[in-house]
Motif scaffolding. Structure first.
Motif, PDB file in Angstrom:
ATOM      1  N   LEU A 178       0.826  -1.215   0.000  1.00 37.12           N
ATOM      2  CA  LEU A 178       0.000   0.000   0.000  1.00 37.12           C
ATOM      3  C   LEU A 178       0.857   1.261   0.000  1.00 37.12           C
ATOM      4  O   LEU A 178       0.716   2.107  -0.896  1.00 37.12           O
ATOM      5  CB  LEU A 178      -0.973  -0.019   1.182  1.00 37.12           C
ATOM      6  N   PRO A 179       1.755   1.448   0.982  1.00 40.47           N
ATOM      7  CA  PRO A 179       2.593   2.658   0.927  1.00 40.47           C
ATOM      8  C   PRO A 179       3.566   2.662  -0.244  1.00 40.47           C
ATOM      9  O   PRO A 179       3.901   3.721  -0.774  1.00 40.47           O
ATOM     10  CB  PRO A 179       3.335   2.643   2.265  1.00 40.47           C
ATOM     11  N   LEU A 180       4.021   1.465  -0.662  1.00 39.58           N
ATOM     12  CA  LEU A 180       4.953   1.397  -1.789  1.00 39.58           C
ATOM     13  C   LEU A 180       4.277   1.884  -3.075  1.00 39.58           C
ATOM     14  O   LEU A 180       4.835   2.704  -3.816  1.00 39.58           O
ATOM     15  CB  LEU A 180       5.450  -0.041  -1.970  1.00 39.58           C
ATOM     16  N   THR A 181       3.071   1.387  -3.334  1.00 39.97           N
ATOM     17  CA  THR A 181       2.360   1.815  -4.535  1.00 39.97           C
ATOM     18  C   THR A 181       1.874   3.250  -4.411  1.00 39.97           C
ATOM     19  O   THR A 181       1.840   3.982  -5.414  1.00 39.97           O
ATOM     20  CB  THR A 181       1.164   0.889  -4.823  1.00 39.97           C
ATOM     21  N   ALA A 182       1.503   3.678  -3.200  1.00 41.12           N
ATOM     22  CA  ALA A 182       1.100   5.074  -3.007  1.00 41.12           C
ATOM     23  C   ALA A 182       2.260   6.009  -3.324  1.00 41.12           C
ATOM     24  O   ALA A 182       2.095   7.027  -4.014  1.00 41.12           O
ATOM     25  CB  ALA A 182       0.611   5.300  -1.582  1.00 41.12           C
ATOM     26  N   GLY A 183       3.460   5.666  -2.843  1.00 43.03           N
ATOM     27  CA  GLY A 183       4.635   6.466  -3.146  1.00 43.03           C
ATOM     28  C   GLY A 183       4.940   6.469  -4.635  1.00 43.03           C
ATOM     29  O   GLY A 183       5.278   7.507  -5.206  1.00 43.03           O
ATOM     30  N   PHE A 184       4.798   5.308  -5.275  1.00 39.28           N
ATOM     31  CA  PHE A 184       5.045   5.215  -6.708  1.00 39.28           C
ATOM     32  C   PHE A 184       4.099   6.129  -7.482  1.00 39.28           C
ATOM     33  O   PHE A 184       4.500   6.817  -8.424  1.00 39.28           O
ATOM     34  CB  PHE A 184       4.880   3.766  -7.159  1.00 39.28           C
ATOM     35  N   LEU A 185       2.843   6.171  -7.064  1.00 43.18           N
ATOM     36  CA  LEU A 185       1.848   6.985  -7.763  1.00 43.18           C
ATOM     37  C   LEU A 185       2.003   8.476  -7.470  1.00 43.18           C
ATOM     38  O   LEU A 185       1.578   9.313  -8.277  1.00 43.18           O
ATOM     39  CB  LEU A 185       0.440   6.526  -7.367  1.00 43.18           C
ATOM     40  N   MET A 186       2.616   8.819  -6.347  1.00 45.90           N
ATOM     41  CA  MET A 186       2.723  10.223  -5.976  1.00 45.90           C
ATOM     42  C   MET A 186       3.575  11.023  -6.962  1.00 45.90           C
ATOM     43  O   MET A 186       3.327  12.207  -7.188  1.00 45.90           O
ATOM     44  CB  MET A 186       3.277  10.358  -4.555  1.00 45.90           C
ATOM     45  N   SER A 187       4.578  10.398  -7.570  1.00 44.63           N
ATOM     46  CA  SER A 187       5.366  11.102  -8.578  1.00 44.63           C
ATOM     47  C   SER A 187       4.512  11.443  -9.793  1.00 44.63           C
ATOM     48  O   SER A 187       4.629  12.531 -10.366  1.00 44.63           O
ATOM     49  CB  SER A 187       6.571  10.259  -9.009  1.00 44.63           C
ATOM     50  N   PHE A 188       3.657  10.517 -10.181  1.00 42.57           N
ATOM     51  CA  PHE A 188       2.749  10.801 -11.287  1.00 42.57           C
ATOM     52  C   PHE A 188       1.771  11.911 -10.900  1.00 42.57           C
ATOM     53  O   PHE A 188       1.428  12.765 -11.728  1.00 42.57           O
ATOM     54  CB  PHE A 188       1.993   9.534 -11.680  1.00 42.57           C
ATOM     55  N   GLN A 189       1.321  11.894  -9.635  1.00 38.32           N
ATOM     56  CA  GLN A 189       0.426  12.951  -9.159  1.00 38.32           C
ATOM     57  C   GLN A 189       1.096  14.316  -9.268  1.00 38.32           C
ATOM     58  O   GLN A 189       0.498  15.287  -9.753  1.00 38.32           O
ATOM     59  CB  GLN A 189       0.020  12.679  -7.711  1.00 38.32           C
ATOM     60  N   GLN A 190       2.339  14.414  -8.822  1.00 38.07           N
ATOM     61  CA  GLN A 190       3.058  15.684  -8.885  1.00 38.07           C
ATOM     62  C   GLN A 190       3.260  16.135 -10.327  1.00 38.07           C
ATOM     63  O   GLN A 190       3.126  17.329 -10.643  1.00 38.07           O
ATOM     64  CB  GLN A 190       4.397  15.548  -8.168  1.00 38.07           C
ATOM     65  N   ALA A 191       3.562  15.186 -11.216  1.00 34.69           N
ATOM     66  CA  ALA A 191       3.737  15.532 -12.629  1.00 34.69           C
ATOM     67  C   ALA A 191       2.430  16.048 -13.229  1.00 34.69           C
ATOM     68  O   ALA A 191       2.416  17.048 -13.965  1.00 34.69           O
ATOM     69  CB  ALA A 191       4.233  14.314 -13.405  1.00 34.69           C
ATOM     70  N   MET A 192       1.334  15.382 -12.906  1.00 39.08           N
ATOM     71  CA  MET A 192       0.040  15.803 -13.437  1.00 39.08           C
ATOM     72  C   MET A 192      -0.362  17.165 -12.883  1.00 39.08           C
ATOM     73  O   MET A 192      -0.880  18.022 -13.611  1.00 39.08           O
ATOM     74  CB  MET A 192      -1.024  14.739 -13.122  1.00 39.08           C
ATOM     75  N   ASN A 193      -0.124  17.375 -11.594  1.00 44.29           N
ATOM     76  CA  ASN A 193      -0.447  18.672 -10.997  1.00 44.29           C
ATOM     77  C   ASN A 193       0.384  19.790 -11.610  1.00 44.29           C
ATOM     78  O   ASN A 193      -0.114  20.895 -11.861  1.00 44.29           O
ATOM     79  CB  ASN A 193      -0.204  18.632  -9.484  1.00 44.29           C
ATOM     80  N   GLY A 194       1.662  19.510 -11.828  1.00 42.49           N
ATOM     81  CA  GLY A 194       2.529  20.520 -12.423  1.00 42.49           C
ATOM     82  C   GLY A 194       2.084  20.884 -13.829  1.00 42.49           C
ATOM     83  O   GLY A 194       2.059  22.062 -14.206  1.00 42.49           O
ATOM     84  N   THR A 195       1.728  19.871 -14.631  1.00 39.63           N
ATOM     85  CA  THR A 195       1.257  20.127 -15.984  1.00 39.63           C
ATOM     86  C   THR A 195      -0.051  20.908 -15.968  1.00 39.63           C
ATOM     87  O   THR A 195      -0.232  21.863 -16.738  1.00 39.63           O
ATOM     88  CB  THR A 195       1.064  18.794 -16.731  1.00 39.63           C
ATOM     89  N   ALA A 196      -0.973  20.519 -15.093  1.00 42.02           N
ATOM     90  CA  ALA A 196      -2.253  21.229 -15.007  1.00 42.02           C
ATOM     91  C   ALA A 196      -2.041  22.678 -14.582  1.00 42.02           C
ATOM     92  O   ALA A 196      -2.713  23.590 -15.083  1.00 42.02           O
ATOM     93  CB  ALA A 196      -3.175  20.509 -14.030  1.00 42.02           C
ATOM     94  N   THR A 197      -1.105  22.914 -13.655  1.00 37.36           N
ATOM     95  CA  THR A 197      -0.843  24.272 -13.179  1.00 37.36           C
ATOM     96  C   THR A 197      -0.382  25.172 -14.316  1.00 37.36           C
ATOM     97  O   THR A 197      -0.748  26.355 -14.377  1.00 37.36           O
ATOM     98  CB  THR A 197       0.218  24.244 -12.059  1.00 37.36           C
ATOM     99  N   VAL A 198       0.434  24.636 -15.214  1.00 39.78           N
ATOM    100  CA  VAL A 198       0.885  25.417 -16.368  1.00 39.78           C
ATOM    101  C   VAL A 198      -0.307  25.909 -17.174  1.00 39.78           C
ATOM    102  O   VAL A 198      -0.363  27.070 -17.610  1.00 39.78           O
ATOM    103  CB  VAL A 198       1.827  24.582 -17.251  1.00 39.78           C
ATOM    104  N   HIS A 199      -1.310  25.065 -17.363  1.00 37.29           N
ATOM    105  CA  HIS A 199      -2.464  25.424 -18.183  1.00 37.29           C
ATOM    106  C   HIS A 199      -3.498  26.240 -17.412  1.00 37.29           C
ATOM    107  O   HIS A 199      -4.211  27.058 -18.013  1.00 37.29           O
ATOM    108  CB  HIS A 199      -3.103  24.163 -18.752  1.00 37.29           C
ATOM    109  N   TYR A 200      -3.600  26.039 -16.106  1.00 39.48           N
ATOM    110  CA  TYR A 200      -4.518  26.849 -15.309  1.00 39.48           C
ATOM    111  C   TYR A 200      -3.954  28.244 -15.048  1.00 39.48           C
ATOM    112  O   TYR A 200      -4.697  29.191 -14.817  1.00 39.48           O
ATOM    113  CB  TYR A 200      -4.808  26.189 -13.961  1.00 39.48           C
ATOM    114  N   GLY A 201      -2.625  28.343 -15.044  1.00 38.70           N
ATOM    115  CA  GLY A 201      -1.986  29.610 -14.757  1.00 38.70           C
ATOM    116  C   GLY A 201      -1.781  29.879 -13.284  1.00 38.70           C
ATOM    117  O   GLY A 201      -1.240  30.919 -12.908  1.00 38.70           O
ATOM    118  N   THR A 202      -2.183  28.957 -12.405  1.00 32.77           N
ATOM    119  CA  THR A 202      -2.039  29.144 -10.962  1.00 32.77           C
ATOM    120  C   THR A 202      -2.145  27.801 -10.253  1.00 32.77           C
ATOM    121  O   THR A 202      -2.964  26.950 -10.647  1.00 32.77           O
ATOM    122  CB  THR A 202      -3.121  30.095 -10.412  1.00 32.77           C
ATOM    123  N   PRO A 203      -1.349  27.593  -9.194  1.00 31.27           N
ATOM    124  CA  PRO A 203      -1.485  26.349  -8.422  1.00 31.27           C
ATOM    125  C   PRO A 203      -2.770  26.314  -7.595  1.00 31.27           C
ATOM    126  O   PRO A 203      -3.151  25.250  -7.104  1.00 31.27           O
ATOM    127  CB  PRO A 203      -0.242  26.356  -7.518  1.00 31.27           C
TER     128      PRO A 203
END
Length: 324
Positions: A178-203
């Motif tokens: 559970l924590p291993l896969t959660a940690g693995f997915l968190m990098s994808f979460q950060q990447a997706m959030n960063g990409t979305a922020t670029v298009h939204y113009g704000t975090p």
């Protein structure tokens, strides 16, 4: 669109540290809230609810927030990025659920090691694939050494808290997934959030969407698993019990900013270091029952900062066998 101004590397790492520092405080507060309510899942849902309301108010009250909401509509309509990126907040909900189901059985130390290991491995992978807004980054010897040092430092730091019974047997090993896969997915979460922020113009907007997605997942889980047994006891009166959500807003918002400038791996490593710094500060200033602070804890925390410094070395700083 977000500004293309590049923030200096030291400032980006400092912001990552601040984002990570918010997590231990959130975990401590949410843990106490769960004890007060007698409902861990309900406490997580309440924490997400407070964060969601706060981000909704800020998004409507601030001009940048209103602009981000307008860009959200345009981004969705024009499909500027895969729409499933908007479900990134489900990873946060999965992490919270993992804390509730796995940590009591594996022990917090092993839970942390498994989570950081998954985060570090996937950080290298996500950067290599170029999923994040920072673009593609090669897997170099320097970045691998920094990653290995980080995982080793975390293991060393939490070793005083590791008991022989934590994680014993097949059940314990299975729960560590559970924590291993959660940690693995968190990098994808950060990447997706960063990409979305670029298009939204704000975090602000990315954070709001994250909390909404996570809140929906936790609400569905709570309604299915807990609500049939009855409503929780009265909510606690102390105001600080409700700071978990705002601290989560800091983590997600700053994470969405720094991942664009540092890349997924370095952003994740800096936040891991901040998490250990925050834990050390809490254990020194507001020690919880059973907390342990030793020389190993301090030195291990310092080693994570060294690991981040190694991983932050420029691409030109390659190992001898990588030079041509």
């Amino acid at each position: 669109m977000a500004s293309t101004t590049k923030i200096p590397l030291p400032l980006g790492i400092a912001l990552g540290l601040v984002a990570g520092i918010a997590i231990p405080g959130q975990s401590r507060i949410n843990g106490q809230l769960a004890l007060e309510m007698g409902d861990g899942l309900g406490a997580a849902l309440l924490s997400f609810s407070v964060g969601l309301v706060l981000m909704a108010v800020l998004s409507l009250a601030l001009r940048r927030g209103r602009s981000g909401l307008a860009q959200l509509r345009h981004a969705v309509r024009e499909r500027r990025f895969p729409l499933w990126y908007m479900a990134a907040g489900c990873v946060g909900a999965y992490f919270v659920l993992g804390q509730g189901f796995a940590a009591p059985f594996t022990g917090l130390a092993l839970f942390t090691v498994a989570n950081v290991t998954g985060l570090t491995v996937s950080g290298l992978l996500v950067d290599r694939l170029g999923i994040g807004p920072g673009g593609r980054k090669d897997i170099t010897g320097i970045r691998i050494i920094g990653s290995v040092l980080t995982v080793g430092a975390v293991v060393w730091t939490v070793s005083p808290r590791m008991g022989g019974e934590a994680g014993d047997g097949p059940q314990g090993l299975l729960l560590l997934l559970l924590p291993l896969t959660a940690g693995f997915l968190m990098s994808f979460q950060q990447a997706m959030n960063g990409t979305a922020t670029v298009h939204y113009g704000t975090p602000l907007t990315a954070t709001l969407v994250n909390f909404l997605a996570g809140w929906i997942v936790l609400l569905a889980a709570w309604l299915a698993l807990v609500a049939p047994a009855g409503w929780p006891r009265a909510l606690p009166d102390a105001w600080w019990y409700y700071l978990g959500g705002p601290l989560g807003c800091i983590f997600i918002g700053l994470g969405a900013v720094v991942v664009r400038h540092l890349g997924v791996l370095l952003a994740g490593l800096s936040m891991v270091s901040g998490q250990l710094l925050g834990s050390l500060a809490l254990d020194l200033v507001f020690p919880a029952p059973g907390s342990v602070v030793t020389g190993v804890t301090v030195l291990g925390t310092a080693l994570t900062l060294l690991a981040v410094s190694v991983a932050a070395l420029p691409a030109a700083a390659r190992m001898p066998w990588e030079r041509r």
